[in-house]
Design a protein around this motif. Structure first.
Motif, PDB file in Angstrom:
ATOM      1  N   SER A 153       0.806  -1.580   0.381  1.00  9.03           N
ATOM      2  CA  SER A 153      -0.024   0.153   0.241  1.00  9.03           C
ATOM      3  C   SER A 153       0.676   1.234  -0.134  1.00  9.03           C
ATOM      4  N   GLN A 154       2.021   1.442   0.711  1.00  2.79           N
ATOM      5  CA  GLN A 154       2.440   1.691   0.815  1.00  2.79           C
ATOM      6  C   GLN A 154       3.794   2.389  -0.412  1.00  2.79           C
ATOM      7  N   LEU A 155       4.130   0.818  -0.816  1.00  2.00           N
ATOM      8  CA  LEU A 155       5.180   1.509  -2.648  1.00  2.00           C
ATOM      9  C   LEU A 155       4.138   1.650  -3.353  1.00  2.00           C
ATOM     10  N   ALA A 156       2.882   1.174  -3.207  1.00  3.14           N
ATOM     11  CA  ALA A 156       2.322   1.701  -4.754  1.00  3.14           C
ATOM     12  C   ALA A 156       2.002   3.920  -4.379  1.00  3.14           C
ATOM     13  N   LEU A 157       2.283   4.311  -3.625  1.00  8.55           N
ATOM     14  CA  LEU A 157       2.562   5.209  -3.159  1.00  8.55           C
ATOM     15  C   LEU A 157       3.932   6.042  -4.423  1.00  8.55           C
ATOM     16  N   LEU A 158       4.954   5.451  -4.263  1.00  4.86           N
ATOM     17  CA  LEU A 158       5.927   5.422  -4.878  1.00  4.86           C
ATOM     18  C   LEU A 158       5.860   6.160  -6.268  1.00  4.86           C
ATOM     19  N   PRO A 159       6.290   7.006  -7.046  1.00  4.57           N
ATOM     20  CA  PRO A 159       6.808   6.780  -8.638  1.00  4.57           C
ATOM     21  C   PRO A 159       7.477   5.853  -8.894  1.00  4.57           C
ATOM     22  N   VAL A 160       6.844   5.251  -9.839  1.00  2.00           N
ATOM     23  CA  VAL A 160       8.369   3.648 -10.400  1.00  2.00           C
ATOM     24  C   VAL A 160       9.139   4.771 -11.872  1.00  2.00           C
ATOM     25  N   PRO A 161      10.179   4.776 -10.952  1.00  2.00           N
ATOM     26  CA  PRO A 161      10.804   5.004 -11.745  1.00  2.00           C
ATOM     27  C   PRO A 161      11.595   4.823 -13.860  1.00  2.00           C
ATOM     28  N   TYR A 162      11.455   5.570 -14.879  1.00  2.68           N
ATOM     29  CA  TYR A 162      10.610   5.503 -16.009  1.00  2.68           C
ATOM     30  C   TYR A 162      11.934   5.093 -17.655  1.00  2.68           C
ATOM     31  N   SER A 163      13.152   6.147 -17.148  1.00  2.00           N
ATOM     32  CA  SER A 163      14.130   6.425 -17.610  1.00  2.00           C
ATOM     33  C   SER A 163      15.525   5.250 -17.105  1.00  2.00           C
ATOM     34  N   LYS A 164      16.095   5.133 -17.846  1.00  2.00           N
ATOM     35  CA  LYS A 164      17.580   4.573 -17.482  1.00  2.00           C
ATOM     36  C   LYS A 164      18.153   5.677 -15.911  1.00  2.00           C
ATOM     37  N   GLU A 165      18.801   6.824 -16.403  1.00  2.00           N
ATOM     38  CA  GLU A 165      18.903   7.391 -15.786  1.00  2.00           C
ATOM     39  C   GLU A 165      18.439   7.816 -14.597  1.00  2.00           C
ATOM     40  N   GLN A 166      16.907   7.467 -14.033  1.00  2.00           N
ATOM     41  CA  GLN A 166      15.917   7.608 -12.987  1.00  2.00           C
ATOM     42  C   GLN A 166      15.991   6.283 -12.315  1.00  2.00           C
ATOM     43  N   ILE A 167      15.355   4.947 -12.737  1.00  2.00           N
ATOM     44  CA  ILE A 167      16.763   3.571 -12.107  1.00  2.00           C
ATOM     45  C   ILE A 167      17.663   3.330 -11.850  1.00  2.00           C
ATOM     46  N   GLN A 168      18.668   4.479 -12.344  1.00  2.00           N
ATOM     47  CA  GLN A 168      19.894   4.196 -11.681  1.00  2.00           C
ATOM     48  C   GLN A 168      20.239   6.320  -9.859  1.00  2.00           C
ATOM     49  N   MET A 169      19.365   6.742 -10.543  1.00  2.00           N
ATOM     50  CA  MET A 169      19.104   7.283  -9.579  1.00  2.00           C
ATOM     51  C   MET A 169      18.320   7.514  -8.049  1.00  2.00           C
ATOM     52  N   ASP A 170      17.412   6.807  -8.841  1.00  2.00           N
ATOM     53  CA  ASP A 170      16.081   5.568  -8.016  1.00  2.00           C
ATOM     54  C   ASP A 170      15.911   6.436  -6.545  1.00  2.00           C
ATOM     55  N   ASP A 171      15.769   7.742  -7.081  1.00  2.00           N
ATOM     56  CA  ASP A 171      15.743   8.858  -6.504  1.00  2.00           C
ATOM     57  C   ASP A 171      14.945   8.575  -4.851  1.00  2.00           C
ATOM     58  N   TYR A 172      13.398   7.828  -4.818  1.00  2.00           N
ATOM     59  CA  TYR A 172      12.190   7.678  -4.277  1.00  2.00           C
ATOM     60  C   TYR A 172      12.499   6.193  -3.494  1.00  2.00           C
ATOM     61  N   GLY A 173      13.423   5.642  -4.171  1.00  2.00           N
ATOM     62  CA  GLY A 173      14.290   4.566  -3.104  1.00  2.00           C
ATOM     63  C   GLY A 173      13.494   2.987  -3.592  1.00  2.00           C
ATOM     64  N   LEU A 174      12.013   2.926  -4.682  1.00  2.00           N
ATOM     65  CA  LEU A 174      12.092   2.281  -5.065  1.00  2.00           C
ATOM     66  C   LEU A 174      12.308   0.922  -5.578  1.00  2.00           C
ATOM     67  N   CYS A 175      12.917   1.114  -6.345  1.00  2.00           N
ATOM     68  CA  CYS A 175      13.909   0.029  -6.510  1.00  2.00           C
ATOM     69  C   CYS A 175      15.264  -0.585  -5.224  1.00  2.00           C
ATOM     70  N   GLN A 176      15.819  -0.089  -4.638  1.00  2.00           N
ATOM     71  CA  GLN A 176      16.420  -0.491  -3.690  1.00  2.00           C
ATOM     72  C   GLN A 176      14.950  -1.303  -2.102  1.00  2.00           C
ATOM     73  N   CYS A 177      14.327  -0.927  -2.741  1.00  2.00           N
ATOM     74  CA  CYS A 177      12.917  -1.343  -1.793  1.00  2.00           C
ATOM     75  C   CYS A 177      12.396  -2.674  -2.567  1.00  2.00           C
ATOM     76  N   CYS A 178      12.428  -2.526  -3.263  1.00  2.00           N
ATOM     77  CA  CYS A 178      12.064  -4.450  -4.090  1.00  2.00           C
ATOM     78  C   CYS A 178      12.580  -5.370  -4.279  1.00  2.00           C
ATOM     79  N   GLU A 179      14.186  -4.433  -3.825  1.00  2.00           N
ATOM     80  CA  GLU A 179      14.975  -5.797  -3.927  1.00  2.00           C
ATOM     81  C   GLU A 179      15.182  -6.006  -2.618  1.00  2.00           C
TER      82      GLU A 179
END
Length: 617
Positions: A153-179
């Motif tokens: 419910s909380q992770l669904a509130l985070l924006p999903v990174p769209y570009s390669k740069e956004q995935i690498q920056m992971d400003d909102y931490g979604l990628c880290q949370c998924c791992e």
């Protein structure tokens, strides 16, 4: 002062049994402990917590300190001795406190934050949360389900990174949370695998409880198993964030956290007894398990996005595709991915639409041209997908997707057999309501007729079948009053098709049946078109004359005016631009008129030639 207050409360409680603790004692302990933490007396608080005499007090009341400790860790992100002590305090509370109370406290912490603090909080408490759930003596399935539901419910509130740069920056931490979530889930998956043998006996209890589940998505019950909640969590993951997530190129797949997450989720499903081939190919075909149809429909609705996401991951990204049976034919795969493609194309988000187009392309490229039998069009998705492509082509604001939609519609047409093409052409001519799309379909009809002339005659594009199709092409929807400017693309394509037929099919041969129906074509199409052109040209010429007269009357006026094009008024248009638009419309009418004149000239030549041949006979 705060430390003294806490010691005083503890001294009072040390002489009491656990059952004699009052609500007031809990409140005073929480307030004093929170003050100690906020004022930085973490060393003294650690001594109090580690004191064996306070074991019962900490076990019963200590969970109230979880929130203040975690908040201090979030505020103080610099690595130092004090931060280490906060982590030590957190570990002690997890070790010593009542796990049931700790669980609720940790879940409350997860629900509190917003923005970037969501991921920071989740990353901080996931490990303690995992430990707490593992310590629970019973109702573990409910706790796993509640934890996963709260997390998503909380992770669904985070924006999903769209570009390669956004995935690498992971400003909102979604990628880290998924791992991190993968690591959080692994021990429960292992437990579910160990308990598979008991699953059959539990299924009967589950069935009644599942009726409640679809109403509220996920409330706990002792009847649920860890396996069931894990399956729900995996399906949620497929929908969010994986439905909208973009992935790196295959060459960079090893550095893609979202691809890793997707692969692990699919692996979890297989591990707990739901291999993805079985899920994909059985979705929508399973036996009914509910007594009420509304529950069946609700379940399908909830799973549709997840299943579409799974199909994309497997067939486009190639994740776990080696687990598919080798015996599956391309047409069989296409049949089952079309429904998932339909789900994607019904959405409007760019990332989801692009996935639908990619999934369709991957299925079609496996198929040989002219090999998809017309019977497939009896399957709902085989007609709704091309209709959805038309919407993408005409309504999507993103040019690249519009062009891709057009390319996919052409590819889809190429794969159908002759009767399938014929059926689809009739459908789209009746439903598209767009001049450009209708022109595209008419051009495809011309191409099929041309192939029929050059190769073996095709009954669907010659004779009576073709005449029936031409009835949808060679006519004006509203007769002479049809808006010729709005329908110019369609009219030009129709005239070009008619010109081609007159040139290619001699009246004496009449392979297409055109010459038999020429009288009807003249009545329904050519004559009304003549009348409409005369009316339209007169109207626009009058508009130009009025515009020029108004400009001469007031050359210095800079006021904006409006112009009516295609029966729609376009306001705030400068006079110079208005004139350009009006002249452009006249040019279009002249172009239509020139092609119309050429068609009539060719008809006259052919008719005259045939008459002369008959006279010579």
């Amino acid at each position: 002062m705060a430390v003294e207050e806490l010691q005083s409360i503890i001294k009072k409680c040390q002489i009491l049994d656990e059952d004699d603790f009052k609500e007031e004692d809990f409140s005073l302990f929480q307030l004093a402990g929170q003050k100690c933490i906020e004022e930085g007396h973490i060393d003294q608080l650690l001594e109090i917590t580690q004191n064996e005499k306070n074991k019962v007090i900490i076990k019963t009341m200590g969970w109230n300190l979880i929130g203040p400790v975690v908040r201090c860790l979030l505020w103080n992100d610099k690595e130092n001795d004090k931060r280490k002590n906060y982590f030590l305090m957190l570990d002690l509370l997890v070790k010593l406190c009542n796990p049931k109370e700790l669980l609720l406290g940790l879940l409350e912490l997860i629900e509190e934050p917003s923005g970037k603090q969501i991921s920071q909080t989740i990353l901080l408490v996931l490990q303690p949360l995992q430990t707490v759930i593992q310590k629970l003596p019973n109702n573990k399935a409910y706790s796993v389900g509640l934890a996963l539901s709260t997390l998503w419910s909380q992770l669904a509130l985070l924006p999903v990174p769209y570009s390669k740069e956004q995935i690498q920056m992971d400003d909102y931490g979604l990628c880290q949370c998924c791992e991190a979530l993968i690591e959080f889930t692994k021990p429960f998956v292992e437990e579910a695998i160990d308990n598979k043998e008991n699953k059959e006996n539990e299924n009967k209890k589950l069935k009644d409880e599942l009726l409640k589940l679809l109403r509220i998505l996920y409330l706990g019950s002792v009847g649920f198993t860890v396996t069931y909640f894990l399956r729900l969590s995996c399906f949620k993951s497929l929908k969010c964030p994986l439905l909208t997530a973009q992935f790196l190129e295959q060459s960079e797949a090893g550095n893609d956290p979202l691809r890793y997450f997707a692969s692990e989720i699919i692996g979890f499903l297989s591990a707990i007894g739901h291999p993805f081939p079985k899920i994909i190919f059985n979705h929508g075909r399973k036996k009914r398990i509910w007594n009420y149809l509304e529950f069946e429909e609700e379940e399908d609705k909830q799973l549709a996005d997840s299943m579409a996401s799974l199909a994309y991951l497997v067939f486009v990204q190639g994740i776990k595709i080696d687990q598919l049976p080798m015996v599956l034919s391309p047409s069989y795969i296409l049949q089952f991915t079309m429904g998932h493609t339909e789900v994607f194309l019904q959405r409007t988000e760019e990332s989801i639409l692009s996935k639908g187009l990619e999934l369709l392309e991957s299925g079609l490229l496996r198929i040989e041209d002219n090999s998809v039998l017309y019977q497939y069009l009896e399957i709902k998705s085989f007609l709704t997908v091309p209709q959805s492509l038309v919407k993408v082509m005409t309504l999507c604001p993103i040019e690249t997707l519009r062009k891709k939609g057009l390319a996919m519609l052409q590819l889809y047409i190429n794969k159908l057999d002759s009767q399938g093409k014929y059926t689809l052409f009739r459908c789209l001519l009746n439903t598209s309501n767009h001049s450009g799309v209708e022109a595209f379909i008419i051009q495809n009809i011309k191409n099929q007729i041309d192939m029929s002339f050059k190769k073996t005659p095709n009954k669907w594009f010659t004779g009576p079948q073709l005449i029936s199709l031409l009835d949808l092409v060679l006519f004006l929807p509203e007769g002479a009053e049809t808006d010729l400017l709005q329908n110019s693309d369609r009219i030009m394509a129709s005239l070009n098709l008619l010109r081609y037929l007159v040139i290619k099919d001699n009246e004496s041969d009449n392979q297409t049946g055109l010459w038999t129906e020429l009288g009807k074509i003249e009545t329904n199409f050519l004559k009304p078109l003549h009348t409409g052109l005369n009316m339209s040209k007169a109207h626009y010429e009058a508009e130009i004359k009025n515009n020029q007269e108004n400009n001469q009357a007031d050359r210095k006026s800079k006021e904006l005016c409006s112009v009516t094009i295609g029966r729609e008024e376009i306001p705030n248009m400068p006079p110079e631009m208005q004139l350009k638009v009006l002249h452009s419309a006249l040019f279009t009418f002249d172009l239509i008129e020139s092609v119309l004149a050429r068609v009539e000239e060719l008809i006259e030549i052919q008719t005259k030639s045939t008459s002369e041949c008959k006279m010579l006979e």
